[in-house]
Design a protein around this motif. Structure first.
Motif, PDB file in Angstrom:
ATOM      1  N   ASP A  13       0.849  -1.186   0.000  1.00  9.63           N
ATOM      2  CA  ASP A  13       0.000   0.000   0.000  1.00  9.63           C
ATOM      3  C   ASP A  13       0.887   1.240   0.000  1.00  9.63           C
ATOM      4  O   ASP A  13       1.581   1.522   0.969  1.00  9.63           O
ATOM      5  N   THR A  14       0.872   1.957  -1.096  1.00 16.66           N
ATOM      6  CA  THR A  14       1.694   3.167  -1.221  1.00 16.66           C
ATOM      7  C   THR A  14       0.856   4.433  -1.098  1.00 16.66           C
ATOM      8  O   THR A  14       1.272   5.505  -1.519  1.00 16.66           O
ATOM      9  N   THR A  15      -0.326   4.287  -0.495  1.00 10.04           N
ATOM     10  CA  THR A  15      -1.185   5.452  -0.285  1.00 10.04           C
ATOM     11  C   THR A  15      -0.479   6.442   0.615  1.00 10.04           C
ATOM     12  O   THR A  15       0.104   6.063   1.641  1.00 10.04           O
ATOM     13  N   CYS A  16      -0.550   7.703   0.260  1.00 13.49           N
ATOM     14  CA  CYS A  16       0.021   8.760   1.082  1.00 13.49           C
ATOM     15  C   CYS A  16      -0.570   8.678   2.487  1.00 13.49           C
ATOM     16  O   CYS A  16      -1.793   8.574   2.643  1.00 13.49           O
ATOM     17  N   PRO A  17       0.257   8.724   3.531  1.00 11.44           N
ATOM     18  CA  PRO A  17      -0.275   8.620   4.891  1.00 11.44           C
ATOM     19  C   PRO A  17      -1.246   9.745   5.253  1.00 11.44           C
ATOM     20  O   PRO A  17      -2.155   9.555   6.056  1.00 11.44           O
ATOM     21  N   TRP A  18      -1.091  10.911   4.646  1.00  9.30           N
ATOM     22  CA  TRP A  18      -2.025  12.019   4.913  1.00  9.30           C
ATOM     23  C   TRP A  18      -3.394  11.718   4.310  1.00  9.30           C
ATOM     24  O   TRP A  18      -4.423  12.055   4.887  1.00  9.30           O
ATOM     25  N   VAL A  19      -3.403  11.052   3.176  1.00  6.64           N
ATOM     26  CA  VAL A  19      -4.663  10.659   2.543  1.00  6.64           C
ATOM     27  C   VAL A  19      -5.311   9.543   3.358  1.00  6.64           C
ATOM     28  O   VAL A  19      -6.517   9.580   3.633  1.00  6.64           O
ATOM     29  N   SER A  20      -4.528   8.556   3.765  1.00  7.95           N
ATOM     30  CA  SER A  20      -5.063   7.467   4.588  1.00  7.95           C
ATOM     31  C   SER A  20      -5.678   7.992   5.878  1.00  7.95           C
ATOM     32  O   SER A  20      -6.700   7.476   6.346  1.00  7.95           O
ATOM     33  N   LYS A  21      -5.079   9.011   6.440  1.00  9.14           N
ATOM     34  CA  LYS A  21      -5.601   9.604   7.678  1.00  9.14           C
ATOM     35  C   LYS A  21      -7.009  10.170   7.447  1.00  9.14           C
ATOM     36  O   LYS A  21      -7.888  10.009   8.295  1.00  9.14           O
ATOM     37  N   VAL A  22      -7.226  10.810   6.307  1.00  8.74           N
ATOM     38  CA  VAL A  22      -8.551  11.342   5.985  1.00  8.74           C
ATOM     39  C   VAL A  22      -9.543  10.191   5.820  1.00  8.74           C
ATOM     40  O   VAL A  22     -10.671  10.255   6.314  1.00  8.74           O
ATOM     41  N   TRP A  23      -9.126   9.128   5.149  1.00  7.67           N
ATOM     42  CA  TRP A  23     -10.006   7.972   4.977  1.00  7.67           C
ATOM     43  C   TRP A  23     -10.383   7.371   6.328  1.00  7.67           C
ATOM     44  O   TRP A  23     -11.534   7.018   6.556  1.00  7.67           O
ATOM     45  N   ASP A  24      -9.406   7.241   7.227  1.00  8.17           N
ATOM     46  CA  ASP A  24      -9.682   6.719   8.565  1.00  8.17           C
ATOM     47  C   ASP A  24     -10.677   7.622   9.303  1.00  8.17           C
ATOM     48  O   ASP A  24     -11.541   7.140  10.033  1.00  8.17           O
ATOM     49  N   THR A  25     -10.560   8.922   9.088  1.00  6.95           N
ATOM     50  CA  THR A  25     -11.461   9.877   9.738  1.00  6.95           C
ATOM     51  C   THR A  25     -12.900   9.664   9.293  1.00  6.95           C
ATOM     52  O   THR A  25     -13.807   9.612  10.127  1.00  6.95           O
ATOM     53  N   VAL A  26     -13.127   9.532   7.983  1.00  9.75           N
ATOM     54  CA  VAL A  26     -14.514   9.355   7.525  1.00  9.75           C
ATOM     55  C   VAL A  26     -15.070   7.992   7.937  1.00  9.75           C
ATOM     56  O   VAL A  26     -16.278   7.868   8.170  1.00  9.75           O
ATOM     57  N   ILE A  38     -16.822  17.116   3.758  1.00 10.52           N
ATOM     58  CA  ILE A  38     -15.538  16.940   3.081  1.00 10.52           C
ATOM     59  C   ILE A  38     -15.264  18.182   2.243  1.00 10.52           C
ATOM     60  O   ILE A  38     -15.833  18.342   1.164  1.00 10.52           O
ATOM     61  N   PRO A  39     -14.420  19.092   2.737  1.00  6.08           N
ATOM     62  CA  PRO A  39     -14.074  20.266   1.944  1.00  6.08           C
ATOM     63  C   PRO A  39     -13.174  19.855   0.779  1.00  6.08           C
ATOM     64  O   PRO A  39     -12.066  19.373   0.992  1.00  6.08           O
ATOM     65  N   SER A  40     -13.666  20.006  -0.441  1.00  4.97           N
ATOM     66  CA  SER A  40     -12.887  19.619  -1.614  1.00  4.97           C
ATOM     67  C   SER A  40     -13.704  19.857  -2.873  1.00  4.97           C
ATOM     68  O   SER A  40     -14.824  20.331  -2.825  1.00  4.97           O
ATOM     69  N   LYS A  41     -13.122  19.458  -4.001  1.00  2.00           N
ATOM     70  CA  LYS A  41     -13.806  19.472  -5.293  1.00  2.00           C
ATOM     71  C   LYS A  41     -14.435  18.094  -5.474  1.00  2.00           C
ATOM     72  O   LYS A  41     -13.744  17.079  -5.414  1.00  2.00           O
ATOM     73  N   TYR A  42     -15.749  18.025  -5.700  1.00  2.00           N
ATOM     74  CA  TYR A  42     -16.443  16.739  -5.668  1.00  2.00           C
ATOM     75  C   TYR A  42     -15.985  15.760  -6.748  1.00  2.00           C
ATOM     76  O   TYR A  42     -16.120  14.555  -6.582  1.00  2.00           O
ATOM     77  N   ALA A  43     -15.441  16.224  -7.860  1.00  2.00           N
ATOM     78  CA  ALA A  43     -15.024  15.306  -8.927  1.00  2.00           C
ATOM     79  C   ALA A  43     -13.541  14.933  -8.852  1.00  2.00           C
ATOM     80  O   ALA A  43     -13.062  14.159  -9.669  1.00  2.00           O
ATOM     81  N   HIS A  44     -12.811  15.453  -7.875  1.00  2.00           N
ATOM     82  CA  HIS A  44     -11.386  15.152  -7.748  1.00  2.00           C
ATOM     83  C   HIS A  44     -11.213  13.682  -7.341  1.00  2.00           C
ATOM     84  O   HIS A  44     -11.958  13.163  -6.510  1.00  2.00           O
ATOM     85  N   GLU A  46      -9.113  12.079  -5.502  1.00  2.00           N
ATOM     86  CA  GLU A  46      -8.887  11.838  -4.075  1.00  2.00           C
ATOM     87  C   GLU A  46     -10.197  11.972  -3.293  1.00  2.00           C
ATOM     88  O   GLU A  46     -10.466  11.196  -2.377  1.00  2.00           O
ATOM     89  N   THR A  47     -11.016  12.923  -3.675  1.00  2.00           N
ATOM     90  CA  THR A  47     -12.296  13.134  -3.004  1.00  2.00           C
ATOM     91  C   THR A  47     -13.250  11.984  -3.280  1.00  2.00           C
ATOM     92  O   THR A  47     -13.959  11.524  -2.378  1.00  2.00           O
ATOM     93  N   VAL A  48     -13.264  11.507  -4.509  1.00  2.00           N
ATOM     94  CA  VAL A  48     -14.105  10.355  -4.856  1.00  2.00           C
ATOM     95  C   VAL A  48     -13.706   9.154  -3.991  1.00  2.00           C
ATOM     96  O   VAL A  48     -14.566   8.447  -3.450  1.00  2.00           O
ATOM     97  N   ALA A  49     -12.412   8.953  -3.829  1.00  2.00           N
ATOM     98  CA  ALA A  49     -11.929   7.850  -2.992  1.00  2.00           C
ATOM     99  C   ALA A  49     -12.343   8.060  -1.534  1.00  2.00           C
ATOM    100  O   ALA A  49     -12.818   7.129  -0.876  1.00  2.00           O
ATOM    101  N   THR A  50     -12.184   9.274  -1.028  1.00  2.00           N
ATOM    102  CA  THR A  50     -12.565   9.563   0.356  1.00  2.00           C
ATOM    103  C   THR A  50     -14.053   9.299   0.567  1.00  2.00           C
ATOM    104  O   THR A  50     -14.453   8.655   1.539  1.00  2.00           O
ATOM    105  N   THR A  90      -6.449  16.833   1.482  1.00  2.00           N
ATOM    106  CA  THR A  90      -5.151  17.440   1.198  1.00  2.00           C
ATOM    107  C   THR A  90      -5.213  18.334  -0.031  1.00  2.00           C
ATOM    108  O   THR A  90      -4.260  19.032  -0.341  1.00  2.00           O
ATOM    109  N   THR A  91      -6.349  18.320  -0.736  1.00  2.00           N
ATOM    110  CA  THR A  91      -6.512  19.148  -1.934  1.00  2.00           C
ATOM    111  C   THR A  91      -6.919  20.583  -1.594  1.00  2.00           C
ATOM    112  O   THR A  91      -7.012  21.415  -2.489  1.00  2.00           O
ATOM    113  N   MET A  92      -7.193  20.863  -0.329  1.00  2.00           N
ATOM    114  CA  MET A  92      -7.677  22.178   0.082  1.00  2.00           C
ATOM    115  C   MET A  92      -6.665  22.864   0.993  1.00  2.00           C
ATOM    116  O   MET A  92      -5.959  22.208   1.752  1.00  2.00           O
TER     117      MET A  92
END
Length: 101
Positions: A13-26, A38-44, A46-50, A90-92
Motif C-alpha cells: 500500500d503506497t497510499t500517502c499517509p495524509w490521505v489514509s488519515k482522511v479515509w480513517d477519519t470518515v 468533506i471540503p474539496s472538489k467533488y469530482a477530484h 482523491e475526493t471520490v476515494a474519500t 489534502t486538496t484544500m
C-alpha cells in the motif's frame, strides 16, 4: 484490497499517509453515525476515494457551490447534518477548510 488480500496477494500500500488519515477519519464518522463534511472538489479523484469510505457525506468546495452532485445517496440535510465531522482533504488549503467549517 480486501478481495486481493483474501486471495493471499501481497499488497504494498503506497497510499500517502495524509490521505489514509482522511479515509480513517470518515470511517470513524460512519461508525459514529456522523455525516462527513468533506471540503474539496467533488469530482477530484482523491475526493471520490474519500467519499467511498464515508457513510453520509456532503462535499463542499466553497460557500457558493451548489451541492446537487456532492452528497451521498439519500442525503437529507435536515436529519443528516445533526451530527457532523470534518474530513480535511489534502486538496484544500487550511484557510479554505476553516471557512467551510
Amino acid at each position: 484490497m480486501l478481495v486481493l488480500s483474501d486471495k493471499n496477494v501481497q499488497i504494498d500500500d503506497t497510499t500517502c499517509p495524509w490521505v489514509s488519515k482522511v479515509w480513517d477519519t470518515v470511517v470513524k464518522h460512519k461508525k459514529g453515525d456522523y455525516a462527513s463534511i468533506i471540503p474539496s472538489k467533488y469530482a477530484h479523484e482523491e475526493t471520490v476515494a474519500t467519499a467511498s469510505f464515508a457513510g453520509k457525506y456532503v462535499i463542499v468546495k466553497n460557500m457558493t457551490e451548489k451541492f446537487i452532485y456532492a452528497v451521498s445517496k439519500g442525503f437529507d440535510p435536515d436529519s443528516d447534518l445533526v451530527k457532523v465531522g470534518m474530513a480535511n482533504q489534502t486538496t484544500m488549503l487550511k484557510g479554505e477548510t476553516e471557512e467551510i467549517g
